[in-house]
Design a protein around this motif. Structure first.
Motif, short mmCIF file in Angstrom:
data_model
loop_
_atom_site.label_atom_id
_atom_site.label_comp_id
_atom_site.label_asym_id
_atom_site.label_seq_id
_atom_site.Cartn_x
_atom_site.Cartn_y
_atom_site.Cartn_z
N CYS A 78 1.03 -1.23 0.00
CA CYS A 78 -0.07 0.16 -0.11
C CYS A 78 0.85 1.12 0.09
CB CYS A 78 -0.98 -0.07 1.19
SG CYS A 78 -0.10 0.41 2.77
N ASP A 79 0.22 2.36 -0.23
CA ASP A 79 1.15 3.69 -0.18
C ASP A 79 1.25 4.00 1.28
OD1 ASP A 79 1.60 6.35 -0.27
OD2 ASP A 79 -0.26 7.08 -0.36
N ALA A 80 2.53 4.10 1.65
CA ALA A 80 3.07 4.45 3.18
C ALA A 80 2.07 5.35 3.73
CB ALA A 80 4.37 4.71 3.05
N LEU A 81 1.81 6.63 2.80
CA LEU A 81 0.95 7.77 3.47
C LEU A 81 -0.39 7.36 3.74
CD1 LEU A 81 2.11 10.40 1.00
CD2 LEU A 81 3.16 9.94 3.40
N SER A 82 -1.00 6.07 3.35
CA SER A 82 -2.22 5.76 3.52
C SER A 82 -2.23 4.58 4.74
CB SER A 82 -2.99 5.45 2.35
OG SER A 82 -2.85 6.39 1.44
N VAL A 83 -1.13 4.22 5.12
CA VAL A 83 -1.09 2.98 5.97
C VAL A 83 -2.07 2.95 7.15
CG1 VAL A 83 0.95 3.61 7.71
CG2 VAL A 83 0.47 1.23 7.03
N TRP A 84 -2.37 4.17 7.78
CA TRP A 84 -3.12 4.20 8.74
C TRP A 84 -4.50 4.07 8.57
CZ3 TRP A 84 -1.42 3.01 13.37
CH2 TRP A 84 0.10 3.36 13.76
N GLY A 85 -4.86 3.95 7.32
CA GLY A 85 -6.24 3.73 6.74
C GLY A 85 -6.42 2.26 6.45
N GLU A 86 -5.53 1.51 6.36
CA GLU A 86 -5.53 0.04 6.16
C GLU A 86 -5.77 -0.60 7.43
OE1 GLU A 86 -4.96 -1.28 3.01
OE2 GLU A 86 -4.56 0.43 2.10
N SER A 87 -6.93 -1.28 7.11
CA SER A 87 -7.46 -2.23 8.41
C SER A 87 -6.51 -3.23 8.76
CB SER A 87 -8.82 -2.46 8.33
OG SER A 87 -9.02 -3.50 6.92
N ARG A 88 -5.94 -3.86 7.55
CA ARG A 88 -5.11 -4.92 7.98
C ARG A 88 -4.01 -4.44 8.76
NH1 ARG A 88 -1.21 -7.90 3.84
NH2 ARG A 88 -0.20 -9.34 5.18
N PHE A 89 -3.46 -3.32 8.76
CA PHE A 89 -2.32 -2.83 9.24
C PHE A 89 -2.89 -2.47 10.95
CE2 PHE A 89 0.46 1.06 10.65
CZ PHE A 89 1.57 0.33 10.95
N THR A 90 -3.92 -1.75 10.86
CA THR A 90 -4.32 -1.10 12.39
C THR A 90 -4.74 -2.44 13.01
OG1 THR A 90 -6.48 -0.63 11.19
CG2 THR A 90 -4.66 1.14 11.73
N ASP A 91 -5.52 -3.62 12.33
CA ASP A 91 -6.04 -4.51 13.19
C ASP A 91 -4.91 -5.49 13.65
OD1 ASP A 91 -8.53 -4.04 12.51
OD2 ASP A 91 -8.87 -5.35 11.06
N MET A 92 -3.88 -5.54 12.78
CA MET A 92 -2.56 -6.27 13.39
C MET A 92 -1.89 -5.68 14.78
SD MET A 92 1.16 -6.63 11.57
CE MET A 92 1.23 -4.64 11.92
N LEU A 93 -1.84 -4.31 14.50
CA LEU A 93 -1.32 -3.50 15.65
C LEU A 93 -2.18 -3.70 17.04
CD1 LEU A 93 -0.03 -0.27 14.08
CD2 LEU A 93 1.21 -2.51 14.91
N ALA A 94 -3.42 -3.68 16.64
CA ALA A 94 -4.47 -3.69 17.62
C ALA A 94 -4.34 -5.35 18.41
CB ALA A 94 -5.87 -3.33 17.39
N SER A 95 -4.48 -6.28 17.59
CA SER A 95 -4.53 -7.61 17.99
C SER A 95 -3.12 -8.02 18.88
CB SER A 95 -4.82 -8.67 16.97
OG SER A 95 -3.63 -8.68 16.04
N SER A 96 -2.13 -7.33 18.31
CA SER A 96 -0.81 -7.74 19.11
C SER A 96 -0.78 -6.83 20.39
CB SER A 96 0.27 -7.51 18.04
OG SER A 96 0.38 -6.13 17.87
N ASP A 97 -1.53 -6.02 20.86
CA ASP A 97 -1.66 -5.13 21.91
C ASP A 97 -0.23 -4.14 21.84
OD1 ASP A 97 -2.28 -4.16 24.17
OD2 ASP A 97 -1.22 -5.49 25.57
N CYS A 98 0.30 -3.73 20.73
CA CYS A 98 1.28 -2.90 20.22
C CYS A 98 1.05 -1.54 20.92
CB CYS A 98 1.47 -2.81 18.66
SG CYS A 98 2.93 -1.75 18.36
N ARG A 99 2.18 -1.26 21.50
CA ARG A 99 2.23 0.25 22.07
C ARG A 99 3.48 0.92 21.62
NH1 ARG A 99 1.60 -2.33 28.09
NH2 ARG A 99 -0.55 -3.45 27.76
#
Length: 183
Positions: A78-99
């Motif tokens: 994906c376009d890096a400038l749009s990565v925070w709009g990618e649910s696969r990215f945000t879901d992965m961070l949320a599921s790993s309890d990433c801080r």
């Protein structure tokens, strides 16, 4: 007892590498020369299980080649400038309890800069891996680091990341393994 609150904990950390292959074409075998910290990231995966996430806008074949070269199974095209709009990215961070996000890639003063600011805005503890970032214009490197520091984004090396993780976990054997690798 050591206060580890300021240290990154690998259980809550994620390494994200953005557009490592930018402008390299078929020369992806030179990534280690461009990004000297990549070897330490592989050690982080072996010792702590923190697998880097590859974000790449050059297409699936480039993303797969980069992932193979850094030992990652996780790629996001994906376009890096749009990565925070990618649910696969945000879901992965949320599921790993990433801080804590450790960022590297190209270009520091462009994509990395924006992704880091957006991560800080979302409440992440953001650290830039100085030995894993490239700039389009070297003169902009210190300007980007200075601006990011104003927003709480820290600069570290991959070696420092490994030491933080080892001390944070508190396992004497793991600390010794990291110290041996760094010496």
């Amino acid at each position: 007892m050591v206060d580890t609150s300021m240290l990154a904990d690998p259980r809550y950390s994620q390494v994200v590498l953005i557009n490592l292959g930018r402008g390299k074409g078929a020369a992806l075998d030179d990534l280690a020369a461009l990004y000297p910290g990549l070897g330490w990231l592989q050690a982080g995966y072996e010792l702590f299980g923190v697998e880097p996430v590859i974000v790449c806008d050059d297409g699936p074949s480039t993303a797969e080649a980069i992932a193979r070269s850094v030992g990652s199974r996780t790629q996001l095209v994906c376009d890096a400038l749009s990565v925070w709009g990618e649910s696969r990215f945000t879901d992965m961070l949320a599921s790993s309890d990433c801080r804590i996000l450790f960022l590297g890639g190209s270009w520091l003063e462009e994509e990395i800069f924006i992704v880091a600011l957006q991560a800080a805005e979302r409440g992440y503890d953001v650290r830039l891996l100085s030995d894993c970032v490239q700039t389009r214009r070297e003169a902009d490197r210190s300007l980007a680091f200075d601006r990011l520091a104003i927003h709480g984004v820290l600069v570290a090396t991959s070696r420092q990341m490994l030491l933080e993780w080892a001390v944070s976990v508190g396992d004497p054997i793991l600390k010794q393994k990291v110290q041996q690798r760094l010496s």
